[in-house]
Design a protein around this motif. Structure first.
Motif, mmCIF file in Angstrom:
data_model
loop_
_atom_site.group_PDB
_atom_site.id
_atom_site.type_symbol
_atom_site.label_atom_id
_atom_site.label_comp_id
_atom_site.label_asym_id
_atom_site.label_seq_id
_atom_site.Cartn_x
_atom_site.Cartn_y
_atom_site.Cartn_z
ATOM 1 N N LEU A 1 0.838 -1.199 0.000
ATOM 2 C CA LEU A 1 0.000 0.000 0.000
ATOM 3 C C LEU A 1 0.873 1.248 0.000
ATOM 4 C CD1 LEU A 1 -2.724 1.426 0.112
ATOM 5 C CD2 LEU A 1 -2.692 1.119 2.610
ATOM 6 N N LEU B 1 -7.762 -2.333 -1.746
ATOM 7 C CA LEU B 1 -7.117 -1.043 -1.486
ATOM 8 C C LEU B 1 -6.785 -0.293 -2.778
ATOM 9 C CD1 LEU B 1 -4.883 -2.225 1.472
ATOM 10 C CD2 LEU B 1 -6.741 -0.545 1.611
ATOM 11 N N GLU B 2 -6.905 -0.963 -3.908
ATOM 12 C CA GLU B 2 -6.696 -0.330 -5.218
ATOM 13 C C GLU B 2 -7.582 0.909 -5.371
ATOM 14 O OE1 GLU B 2 -5.776 0.541 -9.214
ATOM 15 O OE2 GLU B 2 -4.711 -0.791 -7.846
ATOM 16 N N VAL B 3 -8.753 0.907 -4.744
ATOM 17 C CA VAL B 3 -9.684 2.035 -4.839
ATOM 18 C C VAL B 3 -9.044 3.337 -4.338
ATOM 19 C CG1 VAL B 3 -10.805 1.750 -2.585
ATOM 20 C CG2 VAL B 3 -12.126 2.655 -4.501
ATOM 21 N N MET C 1 2.313 1.589 -3.404
ATOM 22 C CA MET C 1 1.278 2.002 -4.359
ATOM 23 C C MET C 1 1.040 3.507 -4.253
ATOM 24 S SD MET C 1 -2.729 0.798 -4.628
ATOM 25 C CE MET C 1 -3.400 2.025 -3.475
ATOM 26 N N ASP D 1 -6.448 -6.517 -1.926
ATOM 27 C CA ASP D 1 -6.439 -5.890 -3.247
ATOM 28 C C ASP D 1 -7.540 -4.845 -3.421
ATOM 29 O OD1 ASP D 1 -8.099 -8.139 -3.058
ATOM 30 O OD2 ASP D 1 -7.869 -8.682 -5.159
ATOM 31 N N PRO E 1 2.515 -1.726 -7.460
ATOM 32 C CA PRO E 1 1.358 -2.589 -7.723
ATOM 33 C C PRO E 1 0.345 -2.548 -6.577
ATOM 34 C CG PRO E 1 3.285 -3.912 -7.161
ATOM 35 C CD PRO E 1 3.747 -2.485 -7.259
ATOM 36 N N THR E 2 -0.838 -2.979 -6.883
ATOM 37 C CA THR E 2 -1.908 -3.082 -5.899
ATOM 38 C C THR E 2 -1.502 -4.093 -4.824
ATOM 39 O OG1 THR E 2 -3.536 -2.600 -7.591
ATOM 40 C CG2 THR E 2 -4.353 -3.723 -5.640
ATOM 41 N N ARG F 1 -5.944 4.302 -4.973
ATOM 42 C CA ARG F 1 -4.858 4.723 -5.858
ATOM 43 C C ARG F 1 -4.955 6.207 -6.248
ATOM 44 N NH1 ARG F 1 -0.856 2.128 -8.525
ATOM 45 N NH2 ARG F 1 -1.673 0.068 -8.031
ATOM 46 N N GLN G 1 -2.741 8.981 -4.530
ATOM 47 C CA GLN G 1 -1.286 9.109 -4.715
ATOM 48 C C GLN G 1 -0.846 10.564 -4.741
ATOM 49 O OE1 GLN G 1 -1.073 6.991 -8.436
ATOM 50 N NE2 GLN G 1 0.052 5.309 -7.480
ATOM 51 N N ASP H 1 3.660 4.559 -7.124
ATOM 52 C CA ASP H 1 2.794 3.971 -8.137
ATOM 53 C C ASP H 1 3.070 2.473 -8.294
ATOM 54 O OD1 ASP H 1 0.667 4.045 -9.913
ATOM 55 O OD2 ASP H 1 1.952 4.469 -11.645
#
Length: 150
Positions: A96, A114-116, A99, A112, A105-106, A118, A121, A103
């Motif tokens: 995390l 937690l990609e929401v 990410m 996963d 990986p998820t 991104r 950043q 930047d």
């Protein structure tokens, strides 16, 4: 894109829905470890309780006083953390962080979702709040390892 459009994108309906429905918000009565973490920039706080059996999180409770992004992260963590080992919690936290900052990986399953987060950043002042739940969970697992309970 204007600053206002960026904020609208950041606070998506999915993030707001996660923030509104945080699982495991009850503190544990007899946790093996408790850790409270605070994000100094915004004042968000998260307190986590863990109960560990056979090196895996058997029960988890959290008290979340954070912005919508910190709440969304806590929601995802609370829904995914049962059954995880210390190493899995650390891997999720490190992924995390990467990410958000690089930047990267998820985070791996089961984190996963937690990609929401991104889109956050670009908002470095929000990173600490987003990381609170996993930072606290990792610290709790570390404290148990030091006492040979996990």
């Amino acid at each position: 894109m204007s600053g206002e459009s960026d904020l609208i994108k950041l606070y998506s309906n999915r993030i707001l829905a996660l923030a509104a429905d945080i699982p495991r918000q009850d503190r544990l009565e007899a946790p093996d470890a408790t850790v409270k973490r605070r994000a100094p920039l915004c004042g968000s706080t998260v307190t986590v309780d863990v109960k560990v059996e056979d090196g895996k999180i058997a029960d988890y409770g959290q008290e979340v006083r954070a912005c919508a992004l910190g709440q969304a992260a806590a929601s995802i963590v609370g829904g995914a953390i049962i059954g995880c080992t210390r190493d899995e919690v650390h891997a999720a936290r490190d992924a995390l962080k990467a990410m958000l900052k690089e930047d990267g990986p998820t985070p791996p399953a089961p984190f996963d979702g937690l990609e929401v987060l991104r889109p956050a950043q670009e908002y470095k002042n929000r990173h600490a709040s987003i990381l609170l739940s996993l930072d606290a969970a990792a610290e709790a697992m570390d404290s148990l390892r030091q006492s040979d309970c996990a």
